[in-house]
Design an enzyme around this catalytic site. Structure first.
Site, short mmCIF file in Angstrom:
data_model
loop_
_atom_site.label_atom_id
_atom_site.label_comp_id
_atom_site.label_asym_id
_atom_site.label_seq_id
_atom_site.Cartn_x
_atom_site.Cartn_y
_atom_site.Cartn_z
N GLU A 155 0.70 -1.20 0.28
CA GLU A 155 -0.06 -0.02 -0.01
C GLU A 155 0.88 1.32 -0.08
O GLU A 155 0.48 2.06 -0.57
CB GLU A 155 -0.87 -0.04 1.23
CG GLU A 155 -1.77 -1.15 1.39
CD GLU A 155 -2.86 -1.27 -0.08
OE1 GLU A 155 -3.05 -0.17 -0.49
OE2 GLU A 155 -3.18 -2.36 -0.53
N HIS A 171 1.87 2.12 -3.47
CA HIS A 171 0.85 2.69 -4.21
C HIS A 171 0.78 4.28 -4.13
O HIS A 171 0.61 5.01 -4.84
CB HIS A 171 -0.77 2.09 -3.72
CG HIS A 171 -1.11 0.83 -4.47
ND1 HIS A 171 -1.03 0.38 -5.77
CD2 HIS A 171 -1.70 -0.54 -3.83
CE1 HIS A 171 -1.19 -0.70 -5.97
NE2 HIS A 171 -2.01 -1.30 -4.87
#
Length: 217
Positions: free
Chosen positions: A27, A30
Site C-alpha cells: 500500500e 501505491h
C-alpha cells in the site's frame, strides 16, 4: 482451533510478520508512486508511512489467517490529479504487486545468504524466509488477476475502450461476487490454483537460479 486456520499454529507468527510487511509495503508503494505522478490524496491521509496500522484492515487481515486470502486498506487514489492520468493509473496499480515481487526477491537473497551461514536458529530463519518469499509471490500474482477489486482489474480497465469500460463498470458488483466465488469455493482448484501452481514455481526457480550464480553454489 488449527482446523479453522489457513496456516498451522507453528507457521502463524511467521505469516503474521510477513503480512504486516507485505501489506504495508504494497500500500505504501501505491501511495508513493501516486505522489510521484502528482496525486497527493494518499499522502494527505497519512498513507506514505511504514506504520502497518495505517495500512492494515483488521477484518481483511483476519480473513487471510482464517481463509487464506484477505485485503489491506485500499490506498485512496485520484487519477484526475495526476500529470499523466492513464499512465499514472497503470503504474500506480502496478506498484503494489511489483513491491511484493521485489520483497520476494530480497527474501530469496537473504535465504541464500543464511543458507551459507552456520549460525544458531538458522533453520527457523530459513523457514521464515521460505514462507516470506512464497506469500509475497502469492500476493504478486493474486493482485494482478484482472478481477475487481484487484490491481490487475484497474490496469486492464485503463486499456479498454471507454464504451467497454462503462459496460464493465456496470457489472462490477456482480464481478466482485464472481471473484469471491472463485476464491472461496472449490472452483479455485480449476481456476486460480493452476495459475499459482504454474507461475510460483517458475518465478521461484528463476530467482533461485540468479542467486545460485551470485553465491556460486
Amino acid at each position: 482451533m488449527e482446523n479453522f486456520l489457513a496456516y498451522s499454529l507453528q507457521d502463524l507468527p511467521y505469516v503474521i510478520v510477513t503480512l504486516l510487511i507485505a501489506f504495508t509495503i504494497h500500500e505504501l508503494a501505491h501511495a508513493w508512486v501516486a505522489l510521484l505522478f502528482g496525486d497527493d490524496t494518499a499522502k494527505n491521509e497519512g498513507r506514505i508511512t511504514f506504520n502497518p496500522l495505517k495500512h492494515i484492515d483488521p477484518i481483511g487481515f483476519i480473513f487471510v489467517i482464517i481463509a487464506g486470502f484477505g485485503w489491506a486498506k485500499p490506498t485512496p487514489v485520484n487519477t484526475y490529479k495526476m500529470k499523466h492520468r492513464r499512465v499514472g493509473s497503470v503504474v500506480v496499480s502496478l506498484a503494489g504487486p511489483v513491491s511484493n515481487l521485489l520483497l520476494a526477491f530480497v527474501g530469496m537473497g537473504f535465504y541464500f545468504l543464511f543458507l551459507q551461514m552456520d549460525i544458531g536458529y538458522s533453520q527457523i530463519i530459513l523457514h521464515f524466509l521460505n514462507l516470506f518469499v512464497s506469500l509475497n509471490l502469492i500476493l504478486f500474482i493474486f493482485n494482478l488477476l484482472p478481477l475487481p477489486p484487484l490491481d490487475g482489474y484497474q490496469i486492464l480497465s485503463e486499456f479498454l475502450p471507454l464504451k467497454w469500460r462503462l459496460k464493465v463498470q456496470a457489472y462490477e458488483n456482480y464481478a466482485l461476487l464472481f471473484f469471491l466465488i472463485l476464491v472461496i469455493t472449490p472452483l479455485s482448484r480449476y481456476t486460480i490454483s493452476p495459475i499459482f501452481n504454474t507461475l510460483i514455481p517458475w518465478i521461484t526457480s528463476e530467482m533461485a537460479g540468479f542467486y545460485y550464480y551470485i553465491f556460486q553454489i
